[in-house]
Design an enzyme around this catalytic site. Structure first.
Site, PDB file in Angstrom:
ATOM      1  N   HIS A  55       0.844  -1.192   0.000  1.00 34.90           N
ATOM      2  CA  HIS A  55       0.000   0.000   0.000  1.00 34.90           C
ATOM      3  C   HIS A  55       0.880   1.244   0.000  1.00 34.90           C
ATOM      4  CE1 HIS A  55       0.656  -0.815   4.294  1.00 34.90           C
ATOM      5  NE2 HIS A  55       0.195   0.374   4.613  1.00 34.90           N
ATOM      6  N   HIS A  57       1.367   3.915   2.093  1.00 33.20           N
ATOM      7  CA  HIS A  57       1.910   4.624   3.248  1.00 33.20           C
ATOM      8  C   HIS A  57       3.431   4.720   3.189  1.00 33.20           C
ATOM      9  CE1 HIS A  57      -1.894   3.927   5.932  1.00 33.20           C
ATOM     10  NE2 HIS A  57      -2.030   4.925   5.094  1.00 33.20           N
ATOM     11  N   ASP A  59       5.822   4.404   5.239  1.00 28.89           N
ATOM     12  CA  ASP A  59       6.635   3.358   5.863  1.00 28.89           C
ATOM     13  C   ASP A  59       6.492   2.022   5.131  1.00 28.89           C
ATOM     14  OD1 ASP A  59       3.966   3.133   6.832  1.00 28.89           O
ATOM     15  OD2 ASP A  59       4.643   1.951   8.556  1.00 28.89           O
ATOM     16  N   HIS A  60       5.854   2.057   3.956  1.00 28.96           N
ATOM     17  CA  HIS A  60       5.757   0.870   3.113  1.00 28.96           C
ATOM     18  C   HIS A  60       6.233   1.121   1.690  1.00 28.96           C
ATOM     19  CE1 HIS A  60       3.541  -1.766   5.920  1.00 28.96           C
ATOM     20  NE2 HIS A  60       3.265  -0.585   6.470  1.00 28.96           N
ATOM     21  N   HIS A 113      -7.587  -0.762   5.369  1.00 27.11           N
ATOM     22  CA  HIS A 113      -6.574   0.090   6.003  1.00 27.11           C
ATOM     23  C   HIS A 113      -6.294   1.275   5.076  1.00 27.11           C
ATOM     24  CE1 HIS A 113      -3.069   1.130   8.375  1.00 27.11           C
ATOM     25  NE2 HIS A 113      -2.274   0.979   7.331  1.00 27.11           N
ATOM     26  N   ASP A 132      -0.345  -4.356   6.260  1.00 25.90           N
ATOM     27  CA  ASP A 132      -1.052  -3.859   7.446  1.00 25.90           C
ATOM     28  C   ASP A 132      -2.515  -4.277   7.460  1.00 25.90           C
ATOM     29  OD1 ASP A 132       1.305  -2.632   8.134  1.00 25.90           O
ATOM     30  OD2 ASP A 132       0.584  -0.575   7.905  1.00 25.90           O
ATOM     31  N   HIS A 170       4.375  -5.159  11.044  1.00 26.30           N
ATOM     32  CA  HIS A 170       4.723  -4.445  12.269  1.00 26.30           C
ATOM     33  C   HIS A 170       4.764  -5.386  13.467  1.00 26.30           C
ATOM     34  CE1 HIS A 170       4.379  -0.255  10.777  1.00 26.30           C
ATOM     35  NE2 HIS A 170       3.459  -0.759   9.973  1.00 26.30           N
TER      36      HIS A 170
END
Length: 254
Positions: A55, A57, A59-60, A113, A132, A170
């Protein structure tokens, strides 16, 4: 047989390198920390050929550009990755099949998400990278999707073989366990798992990956229909029970 290398990065993310020994192809699943991913690949002696995003985000997908610049890797992901400034080289969606060497991965749409969140399933390996969407004892917060959408997405993951190994992105498990026991207090399997998780974290060990079987037995988001009586939701739709568990988790201060 694929080789999977898992390592911590950022504050609570995991990085994953998936390597096909026969072809030498290596994919990084998401790019939370480009420098650490490149360092880990160098230590393993693997050349990153592919980036597979779940996805958009940061941090991805925030390390996409740096890894592509360093390696020339082909970036694959959902269309929403464009939101951080660089479109994937290859956009994939539900039921697409992509290859890493000879190994095939099936794409699942697991939006909720984020609206376009996807997962990668290696059916031949009984392995799924779920980003996530699903966590050990948890699931992703609904930043963009609806409870109905997320419940449908979780059911797709739940339909995988019980022995499937799930790699989530995570290390949230200990806090997830503290919440889980508040809504599923009579679950002996959950109580035992929560104690095991505390021991693993005290020893500095990861709680990821996990099997789908243990998630079905202990994850309150997957178990939401069975929790309807304790939630005061007898007769409600399954997604409504899920929505109530998600609401309580969002408000949980433990």
């Amino acid at each position: 047989m694929l080789q999977i290398h898992q390592f911590p990065c950022l504050s609570d993310n995991y990085g994953f390198l998936v390597h096909d020994p026969a072809s030498g192809a290596t994919a990084t699943i998401d790019t939370p920390d480009a420098d650490e991913i490149l360092r880990q690949a160098a230590v393993k002696g693997w050349r990153i050929t592919d980036v597979w995003n779940t996805h958009w985000h940061p941090d991805h997908a925030g390390g996409n550009a740096a890894i592509k610049a360093a390696t020339g890797a082909l970036v694959t992901g959902p269309a929403e990755v464009e939101r951080i400034g660089a479109a994937p080289d290859r956009v994939v969606a539900e039921n697409d099949v992509i290859k890493l060497g000879a190994a095939e991965a099936r794409v699942l749409d697991v939006g909720g998400h984020t609206l376009g969140h996807i997962a990668y399933v290696f059916d031949s390996e009984d392995v799924a990278f779920v980003g996530d969407a699903l966590f050990a004892l948890g699931c992703g917060r609904l930043f963009e999707g609806t409870p109905q959408q997320m419940w449908t997405s979780l059911q797709k993951i739940a339909a995988l073989p019980d022995e499937a190994t799930l790699y989530c992105a995570h290390e949230y498990t200990q806090s997830n366990a503290r919440f889980a026991v508040t809504v599923d207090s009579g679950n002996a399997a959950l109580a035992a798992r929560a104690a095991e998780i505390d021991q693993l974290r005290a020893a500095g060990k990861p709680t990821v990956p996990m099997t789908l079987r243990i998630e079905k037995a202990t994850n309150p988001f997957l178990r939401a229909p069975a929790l309807k009586p304790s939630l005061g939701l007898e007769g409600a739709a399954d997604w409504e029970a899920f929505a109530e568990v998600r609401r309580r988790k969002d408000a949980f201060k433990g």
